[in-house]
Design an enzyme around this catalytic site. Structure first.
Site: not given
Ligand code: EPZ
Length: 418
Positions: A22, A94, A118, A123, A306, A328
């Protein structure tokens, strides 16, 4: 809203086909704006975020077609006649901000809604904006929109205060058509950045050093459309590794690129899982209860943020205590509260979580709060005793192609309820 009902306790067995990434496909689709004509992108997953990017390109005047049977997208950008990325689209994804660089570079004008925050953090996109200003863009922020103009972007020396992935990608696309050379220091090194560099090069761009900390780009006057196959999704692969580990399963990941997953594989080996490279893919074999290990998320090539939520699910049933540090994003522990509902023993301080492994989790009703949190709940549910119902499944659909079919294919007991 759809929900997923999972009955835990099955050790996963069999093969899983890893889809295209993605986070490689999204910048690649935006990059189609850099060149007039028809571009083709292959190995594109059928996901909500991809559909949203397609709709965004169409709103700019592109002709966008996605062939699900081939997992291919075709974009014709000959007729781009609108340079505004509207709030309605940007608010749902985003990554839409990545049309800013290409629109500015090719058309000299762009009006892009500021992406809201979010669940996982504020962000901001300040690093994207300050870097584009360095390249000569005039940028105003009005009514929640980024309003940008540039006669012609010019090469500049850019230093990113934080290694921003989409910031690096936005600037790579902008610099490809700028006048002169751009040097980007502290650039992101993710495989998706390297994949974009490869694709830009195939379009005629002059990009050097992607994947290291400094990227140099010599601007050219025009680029040609691309025909490119995106890399496999390393986070999807990592998610299935966690699923195999937590269920004591034995699965083969077909089409995954182990070179993109070294930090994840090293960490999951440490907790007792074995890996074997086979001709048809990477075999991942869980063995009994995972051993607790600490983890700290870092920019690539460190352990990816992630994968943090999925790893927390795994550690919630580990033998021992694990400290999980998220460096992060400032608020990426929303899944902890949901895992606690399943019996996990997790306490969250600022920036880190202490996970005391329990013997087992119990199925419960839980709610997905963001994409990777939903993945962590799936991982936990696969090993929990009894039934888990995961609500707000649209979070999962944003980033995982055919997740329930793939899990059913390796024996998981689950069904989606509309
Ligand atoms: C990309 O997001 C990914 N998305 C995210 O994946 C991923 O979590 C993230 O990189 C980190 O690896 C895509 O590639 C589409 P960043 P991005 O800019 O680029 C701060 C998923 O699950 N920052 O690298 O938005 C920011 O707040 C998604 O697929 C600024 O302060 O992330 C964050 O703390 C979630 N100002 C840090 O840098 C800026 O201008 C890293 O963010 C830009 C970023």
């Amino acid at each position: 809203m759809d929900k997923l009902i999972i009955t835990g306790g099955v050790s996963l067995k069999g093969d899983v086909q890893i889809s295209g990434a993605k986070n490689a496909a999204l910048p690649a689709l935006a990059a189609s704006l850099l060149a007039p004509g028809k571009s083709r992108l292959r190995h594109v997953p059928d996901l909500m975020d991809i559909k949203t990017m397609g709709r965004l390109l169409e709103s700019l005047g592109a002709v966008y077609r996605y062939d699900k049977s081939l997992s291919e997208a075709e974009i014709d950008t000959s007729g781009i006649n609108n340079f505004e990325a509207a709030y309605e689209l940007v608010k749902t994804m985003r990554a839409s901000v990545m049309v800013l660089g290409p629109l500015l570079a090719r058309f000299g004008t762009a009006r892009v809604s500021l992406p809201g925050g979010c669940a996982i953090g504020a962000r901001p996109v300040n690093l994207h904006i300050s870097a584009l200003r360095k390249m000569g863009a005039e940028i105003a922020l009005e009514d929640g929109y980024i309003i940008a103009k540039a006669e012609r972007l010019r090469g500049a020396s850019i230093y990113f205060d934080m290694a921003t992935v989409t910031g690096t990608e936005n600037l790579m696309m902008a610099a490809s058509l700028a006048k002169g050379t751009t040097v980007m220091e502290n650039a992101a090194r993710e495989p998706e950045v390297v994949d974009l560099a490869d694709m830009l090069t195939s379009m005629g761009a002059k990009v050097y050093g992607a994947g290291e900390g400094t990227i140099e780009i010599e601007g050219v006057d025009e680029l040609k459309p691309f025909d490119h196959r995106v890399i496999p999704d390393r986070i999807e692969a990592g998610t299935f590794m966690a699923a195999a580990a937590i269920t004591g399963g034995d699965i083969v990941l077909r089409g995954c690129e182990t070179g993109h997953l070294e930090a994840v594989i090293t960490k999951i080996k440490e907790i007792g899982v074995s890996f074997e490279k086979l001709p048809q893919g990477l075999r991942v074999k869980g063995s009994g209860r995972p051993v607790a290990e600490d983890v700290r998320t870092l920019p690539y090539p460190g352990f990816p943020t992630d994968m943090q939520a999925q790893f927390m699910a795994l550690m919630s049933v580990a033998d021992g205590t694990s400290i999980i540090t998220e460096t992060i994003f400032e608020n990426r522990f929303m899944h902890a509260a949901e895992l606690r509902r399943m019996g996990a023993d997790i306490s969250v301080q600022s920036g880190s979580a202490t996970v005391k492994g329990v013997a087992g989790l119990k199925g419960a009703d839980v709610m997905a709060t963001d994409l990777r949190a939903s993945a962590s709940l799936v991982v936990a549910a696969l090993a929990a005793e009894g039934q888990t119902t995961i609500h707000r499944l649209y979070h999962l659909d944003r980033g995982y192609e055919a997740m329930e079919e793939k899990l059913k294919g390796v024996g998981a007991l689950l069904e989606r309820v509309k």
